[in-house]
Structure formats: C-alpha cells, structure tokens
Design a protein around this motif. Structure first.
Motif, PDB file in Angstrom:
ATOM      1  N   THR A 198      87.385 -37.794 -17.330  1.00  0.00           N
ATOM      2  CA  THR A 198      86.321 -38.779 -17.492  1.00  0.00           C
ATOM      3  C   THR A 198      86.849 -40.124 -17.015  1.00  0.00           C
ATOM      4  OG1 THR A 198      87.007 -39.115 -19.802  1.00  0.00           O
ATOM      5  CG2 THR A 198      85.155 -37.630 -19.408  1.00  0.00           C
ATOM      6  N   ARG A 199      86.073 -40.761 -16.165  1.00  0.00           N
ATOM      7  CA  ARG A 199      86.410 -42.076 -15.649  1.00  0.00           C
ATOM      8  C   ARG A 199      85.106 -42.799 -15.299  1.00  0.00           C
ATOM      9  NH1 ARG A 199      90.782 -40.253 -16.880  1.00  0.00           N
ATOM     10  NH2 ARG A 199      92.771 -40.456 -15.757  1.00  0.00           N
ATOM     11  N   ILE A 200      85.218 -44.089 -15.044  1.00  0.00           N
ATOM     12  CA  ILE A 200      84.126 -44.841 -14.442  1.00  0.00           C
ATOM     13  C   ILE A 200      84.583 -45.213 -13.037  1.00  0.00           C
ATOM     14  CG2 ILE A 200      82.762 -46.966 -14.498  1.00  0.00           C
ATOM     15  CD1 ILE A 200      82.895 -46.895 -17.515  1.00  0.00           C
ATOM     16  N   LEU A 201      83.912 -44.649 -12.024  1.00  0.00           N
ATOM     17  CA  LEU A 201      84.317 -44.842 -10.637  1.00  0.00           C
ATOM     18  C   LEU A 201      83.150 -45.341  -9.807  1.00  0.00           C
ATOM     19  CD1 LEU A 201      86.307 -41.551  -9.917  1.00  0.00           C
ATOM     20  CD2 LEU A 201      87.252 -43.772 -10.535  1.00  0.00           C
ATOM     21  N   ALA A 202      83.473 -45.894  -8.666  1.00  0.00           N
ATOM     22  CA  ALA A 202      82.437 -46.245  -7.696  1.00  0.00           C
ATOM     23  C   ALA A 202      81.817 -44.966  -7.155  1.00  0.00           C
ATOM     24  CB  ALA A 202      83.036 -47.068  -6.562  1.00  0.00           C
ATOM     25  N   ASP A 203      80.519 -45.003  -6.911  1.00  0.00           N
ATOM     26  CA  ASP A 203      79.824 -43.806  -6.442  1.00  0.00           C
ATOM     27  C   ASP A 203      80.365 -43.301  -5.105  1.00  0.00           C
ATOM     28  OD1 ASP A 203      78.216 -43.742  -8.656  1.00  0.00           O
ATOM     29  OD2 ASP A 203      76.567 -44.844  -7.716  1.00  0.00           O
ATOM     30  N   LEU A 214      92.089 -30.884 -18.899  1.00  0.00           N
ATOM     31  CA  LEU A 214      91.135 -31.972 -19.042  1.00  0.00           C
ATOM     32  C   LEU A 214      91.872 -33.276 -19.325  1.00  0.00           C
ATOM     33  CD1 LEU A 214      88.519 -30.233 -21.390  1.00  0.00           C
ATOM     34  CD2 LEU A 214      88.491 -30.337 -18.893  1.00  0.00           C
ATOM     35  N   SER A 215      91.521 -34.335 -18.608  1.00  0.00           N
ATOM     36  CA  SER A 215      92.062 -35.667 -18.863  1.00  0.00           C
ATOM     37  C   SER A 215      90.983 -36.493 -19.549  1.00  0.00           C
ATOM     38  CB  SER A 215      92.489 -36.338 -17.549  1.00  0.00           C
ATOM     39  OG  SER A 215      92.848 -37.694 -17.772  1.00  0.00           O
ATOM     40  N   LEU A 216      91.157 -36.717 -20.863  1.00  0.00           N
ATOM     41  CA  LEU A 216      90.157 -37.414 -21.661  1.00  0.00           C
ATOM     42  C   LEU A 216      90.834 -38.500 -22.485  1.00  0.00           C
ATOM     43  CD1 LEU A 216      88.333 -34.290 -23.180  1.00  0.00           C
ATOM     44  CD2 LEU A 216      87.787 -35.443 -21.038  1.00  0.00           C
ATOM     45  N   SER A 217      90.021 -39.415 -22.992  1.00  0.00           N
ATOM     46  CA  SER A 217      90.548 -40.338 -23.987  1.00  0.00           C
ATOM     47  C   SER A 217      90.780 -39.564 -25.276  1.00  0.00           C
ATOM     48  CB  SER A 217      89.566 -41.484 -24.233  1.00  0.00           C
ATOM     49  OG  SER A 217      88.392 -41.008 -24.876  1.00  0.00           O
ATOM     50  N   SER A 218      91.732 -40.025 -26.072  1.00  0.00           N
ATOM     51  CA  SER A 218      91.993 -39.350 -27.345  1.00  0.00           C
ATOM     52  C   SER A 218      90.765 -39.397 -28.243  1.00  0.00           C
ATOM     53  CB  SER A 218      93.187 -39.998 -28.047  1.00  0.00           C
ATOM     54  OG  SER A 218      92.944 -41.379 -28.289  1.00  0.00           O
ATOM     55  N   SER A 219      89.977 -40.462 -28.122  1.00  0.00           N
ATOM     56  CA  SER A 219      88.779 -40.577 -28.962  1.00  0.00           C
ATOM     57  C   SER A 219      87.699 -39.587 -28.542  1.00  0.00           C
ATOM     58  CB  SER A 219      88.232 -42.008 -28.901  1.00  0.00           C
ATOM     59  OG  SER A 219      87.998 -42.394 -27.559  1.00  0.00           O
ATOM     60  N   LEU A 220      87.495 -39.421 -27.233  1.00  0.00           N
ATOM     61  CA  LEU A 220      86.482 -38.465 -26.774  1.00  0.00           C
ATOM     62  C   LEU A 220      86.898 -37.049 -27.153  1.00  0.00           C
ATOM     63  CD1 LEU A 220      83.791 -38.356 -25.143  1.00  0.00           C
ATOM     64  CD2 LEU A 220      85.185 -37.667 -23.193  1.00  0.00           C
ATOM     65  N   ALA A 221      88.177 -36.744 -27.015  1.00  0.00           N
ATOM     66  CA  ALA A 221      88.649 -35.418 -27.405  1.00  0.00           C
ATOM     67  C   ALA A 221      88.462 -35.196 -28.904  1.00  0.00           C
ATOM     68  CB  ALA A 221      90.115 -35.254 -27.024  1.00  0.00           C
ATOM     69  N   PHE A 237      94.765 -30.285 -22.835  1.00  0.00           N
ATOM     70  CA  PHE A 237      94.264 -31.659 -22.882  1.00  0.00           C
ATOM     71  C   PHE A 237      95.380 -32.643 -22.535  1.00  0.00           C
ATOM     72  CE2 PHE A 237      91.345 -29.349 -25.587  1.00  0.00           C
ATOM     73  CZ  PHE A 237      90.119 -29.901 -25.272  1.00  0.00           C
ATOM     74  N   GLU A 238      95.100 -33.542 -21.602  1.00  0.00           N
ATOM     75  CA  GLU A 238      95.954 -34.692 -21.349  1.00  0.00           C
ATOM     76  C   GLU A 238      95.198 -35.913 -21.856  1.00  0.00           C
ATOM     77  OE1 GLU A 238      97.359 -35.119 -17.388  1.00  0.00           O
ATOM     78  OE2 GLU A 238      98.558 -33.279 -17.439  1.00  0.00           O
ATOM     79  N   LEU A 239      95.712 -36.538 -22.905  1.00  0.00           N
ATOM     80  CA  LEU A 239      94.964 -37.566 -23.613  1.00  0.00           C
ATOM     81  C   LEU A 239      95.531 -38.959 -23.374  1.00  0.00           C
ATOM     82  CD1 LEU A 239      94.460 -35.708 -27.016  1.00  0.00           C
ATOM     83  CD2 LEU A 239      92.999 -35.700 -24.985  1.00  0.00           C
ATOM     84  N   THR A 240      94.620 -39.921 -23.311  1.00  0.00           N
ATOM     85  CA  THR A 240      94.984 -41.329 -23.175  1.00  0.00           C
ATOM     86  C   THR A 240      94.499 -42.066 -24.407  1.00  0.00           C
ATOM     87  OG1 THR A 240      94.788 -41.211 -20.763  1.00  0.00           O
ATOM     88  CG2 THR A 240      94.706 -43.402 -21.766  1.00  0.00           C
ATOM     89  N   ALA A 241      95.401 -42.841 -25.040  1.00  0.00           N
ATOM     90  CA  ALA A 241      95.053 -43.500 -26.300  1.00  0.00           C
ATOM     91  C   ALA A 241      94.154 -44.711 -26.093  1.00  0.00           C
ATOM     92  CB  ALA A 241      96.327 -43.915 -27.038  1.00  0.00           C
ATOM     93  N   GLY A 242      94.358 -45.428 -24.992  1.00  0.00           N
ATOM     94  CA  GLY A 242      93.602 -46.657 -24.771  1.00  0.00           C
ATOM     95  C   GLY A 242      92.508 -46.481 -23.738  1.00  0.00           C
ATOM     96  N   VAL A 243      92.328 -47.521 -22.925  1.00  0.00           N
ATOM     97  CA  VAL A 243      91.282 -47.498 -21.904  1.00  0.00           C
ATOM     98  C   VAL A 243      91.672 -46.513 -20.809  1.00  0.00           C
ATOM     99  CG1 VAL A 243      90.085 -48.872 -20.162  1.00  0.00           C
ATOM    100  CG2 VAL A 243      90.626 -49.878 -22.385  1.00  0.00           C
ATOM    101  N   LEU A 244      90.746 -45.658 -20.409  1.00  0.00           N
ATOM    102  CA  LEU A 244      91.010 -44.705 -19.337  1.00  0.00           C
ATOM    103  C   LEU A 244      91.058 -45.445 -18.005  1.00  0.00           C
ATOM    104  CD1 LEU A 244      88.772 -41.659 -20.267  1.00  0.00           C
ATOM    105  CD2 LEU A 244      91.245 -41.649 -20.025  1.00  0.00           C
ATOM    106  N   ARG A 245      92.172 -45.318 -17.348  1.00  0.00           N
ATOM    107  CA  ARG A 245      92.328 -45.958 -16.045  1.00  0.00           C
ATOM    108  C   ARG A 245      93.355 -45.165 -15.237  1.00  0.00           C
ATOM    109  NH1 ARG A 245      94.994 -49.859 -19.522  1.00  0.00           N
ATOM    110  NH2 ARG A 245      93.191 -51.251 -19.382  1.00  0.00           N
ATOM    111  N   GLY A 246      93.436 -45.462 -13.963  1.00  0.00           N
ATOM    112  CA  GLY A 246      94.417 -44.802 -13.114  1.00  0.00           C
ATOM    113  C   GLY A 246      93.908 -43.486 -12.551  1.00  0.00           C
TER     114      GLY A 246
END
Length: 313
Positions: free
Chosen positions: A149-154, A102-109, A131-140
């Motif tokens: 978890t990401r925000i992507l175009a539909d 799972l690729s999540l933000s550290s906060s969501l995890a 878990f692969e965690l990102t400390a800041g804004v999820l991007r890439g």
C-alpha cells in the motif's frame, strides 16, 4: 558428468537394460517402452558392445543376467531410485503453497488485515502470507514484495496500481474518552485533552489537527509514538484523541471501539493504492488477493455512510 557420458553413450540403453532385467524378458521390456522386441534386442546388443562384456545369457529357460549384468543392474537400480526420489521431492516442492509477501503499515495489518485473516484463509486456503510492516508513514520503494500500500502518482511507471481507499482523516477516540472529555474543538486550546501523535509525521499532521496543536498556545497534553498502530491502540484505550486515517480506523468505527472525536473530516483528494512492482511477474494469486482486499474495503466504506455521511465517501 562428461566422463560418464563417454562410458555410457546412450542413457536410454540403461533404461532398457533395467527394464529387461526387472521384467525378465526383452518382450516385456518392449511392451513397457511401446517398441518392438527387436528394438530392445538392438539396444542391449549396443550396450554390451560399448561395455565389451555380455550382460545376459540367453537360453531355453529365458533371459538371465550375467554376473556383470547383476552388478550393473544393482548400481543402475540404486541410481534410478535416488533420481526418482529427488524428482518426487522437486514436484512436491513445486506444488507447495504459494507465499505472498505484503508490505503494509503495522496499523493496517493490525486493525484491517488481521481481523480478516479468517475470511482470507477461507477464500485462499492454499496461500501463505508474509508481512513486511512499517511502523510509521509508508514511504520508499516496494520492490521485493508482491503487494503493497502506497500513495503514488497515477503515472508512476514502476508499479501496477489499484485504488484501495480515499485518504480521509477523522479525529477519533474511545467512547469512554468522549464521555469524560467531550468533543475536541480544533480552533481552541485543547485544554483537558490529550493528543496522540505519530512522531515522524508531526509537521505533516499539524494542518489536520488545526490550531489546537500549536505548541505555543495549546494546553493539550501531547503524546508521541513512533508506531501508528500504538497511536490507535492508545486511542482505543481511552488515552486521548488520534487522527484516524479511514483505511486504518474503518473497522473500529463500525464496531464502536472508536468514535468521532470532532466534526472535522479532511478529504485530501489522494488515494491509498494497492501496488505491485512491474519488475516481477504479477502472479494470478496476487491479482486475486488484490481484488479481494479492494472488495472488502468497499463493503466497509459503504457501511460507514451512516457514521460519516454519504457525502464524505
């Protein structure tokens, strides 16, 4: 291996030979292979012709391996035992627990998934998580994972995607901080307040804070962190006001460890999505985990209606 194939034209012949020695008769070997006794005899005769030596003596007392037959049987038995052990090990490994990454933000995890690990393990007892965690804004990109978890175009063609949570931002703080400092006035100077912020999203978040975050006029104390999980932990500890993304703070709001710090509720219109790369097969267990996460989030969003109001969600 090519040399072995020349020495033994028929691997089946070795299997038949091993069975004949072990069982002590061609008839018993025939029953084991579900063939006739003459078929076994022909296979042994062909093997003896290939080797140029007799492998059995046939007498009134039955079937007895020759000295060459005994040496061959010992080697074949040892080889078959080794092959059987490797095959058992391969089958055991193939039956091991599936691992889902799972690729999540550290906060969501930290604040969403970890409190649900007990429920997850009950629902998926045979699944291991990575878990692969990102400390800041999820991007890439999220290519070498099963679910992210990401925000992507539909219409993004690279991922399967499912709606997880609307992007709603609410300023939050601890109950003790609210009692001591009062509600945050976003149009004011912020005097007497501390604002907890994520470093790599400073410009992106200024609109959400309002004029209280204008460094030219603000009199609030400004605390920046590179990890959003720490931002939320500082808010829970009573150190200031943080911008709370609903998918990260929903549980804390329901438990009362965080409360609304102001009346501001920002609905961006965007959706936090669960995504899976199309570049790798979508395993059924990943689809099941995705559905479980969405169902858990929906339960929590409905429970937030008394706090946020039904029109917010």
């Amino acid at each position: 291996m090519a040399g072995f194939a020349k020495l033994v034209p028929s691997a089946r012949g070795l299997l038949v030979f091993e069975a004949a020695v072990r069982s002590g008769s061609f008839t018993a070997a025939a029953r084991e292979f579900n063939v006739t006794q003459p078929s076994i005899s022909r296979s042994i005769a062909q093997l003896e012709a290939d080797f140029g030596v007799p492998l059995f003596t046939r007498g009134a007392t039955g079937l007895t391996p020759t000295p060459d037959g005994r040496v061959l049987y010992s080697a074949v038995r040892e080889g078959f035992d080794g092959i059987a052990e490797v095959i058992r090990r391969i089958k055991q490994n193939s039956a091991a627990k599936p691992v889902v990454t799972l690729s999540l933000s550290s906060s969501l995890a930290t604040y969403w998934f970890v409190p649900r690990l007990g429920a997850f393990n009950t629902r998926f007892p045979d699944v291991d998580l990575r878990f692969e965690l990102t400390a800041g804004v999820l991007r890439g990109p999220a290519e070498n994972v099963d679910l992210a978890t990401r925000i992507l175009a539909d219409d993004d063609p690279h991922y399967h995607h499912w709606a997880f949570s609307p992007e709603i931002i609410v300023p939050v703080c601890s109950p003790s901080y609210l009692s001591a400092h009062g509600r945050l006035i976003h149009a004011g100077t912020g005097e007497g307040h501390a604002l907890l912020h994520l470093t790599d999203a400073k410009e992106q978040w200024l609109d959400a804070w309002g004029s209280v975050a204008d460094r030219k006029t603000s009199r609030a104390k400004w605390l920046e962190f590179s990890d959003y999980a720490v931002v939320l932990q500082a808010a829970m500890n009573g150190e200031g006001v943080a911008l709370g993304w609903l998918s990260n703070v929903s549980r804390a709001l329901l438990q009362g460890t965080l409360v609304l710090a102001s009346d501001r509720q920002i609905k961006t219109g965007r959706i936090h999505q669960l995504i899976a790369p199309r570049s790798r097969p979508l395993r059924p267990v990943v689809s099941d985990i995705c559905a479980w996460m969405i169902a858990e989030m929906q339960i929590e969003l409905k429970a937030l209606h008394p706090i946020l109001g039904p029109d917010t969600l």
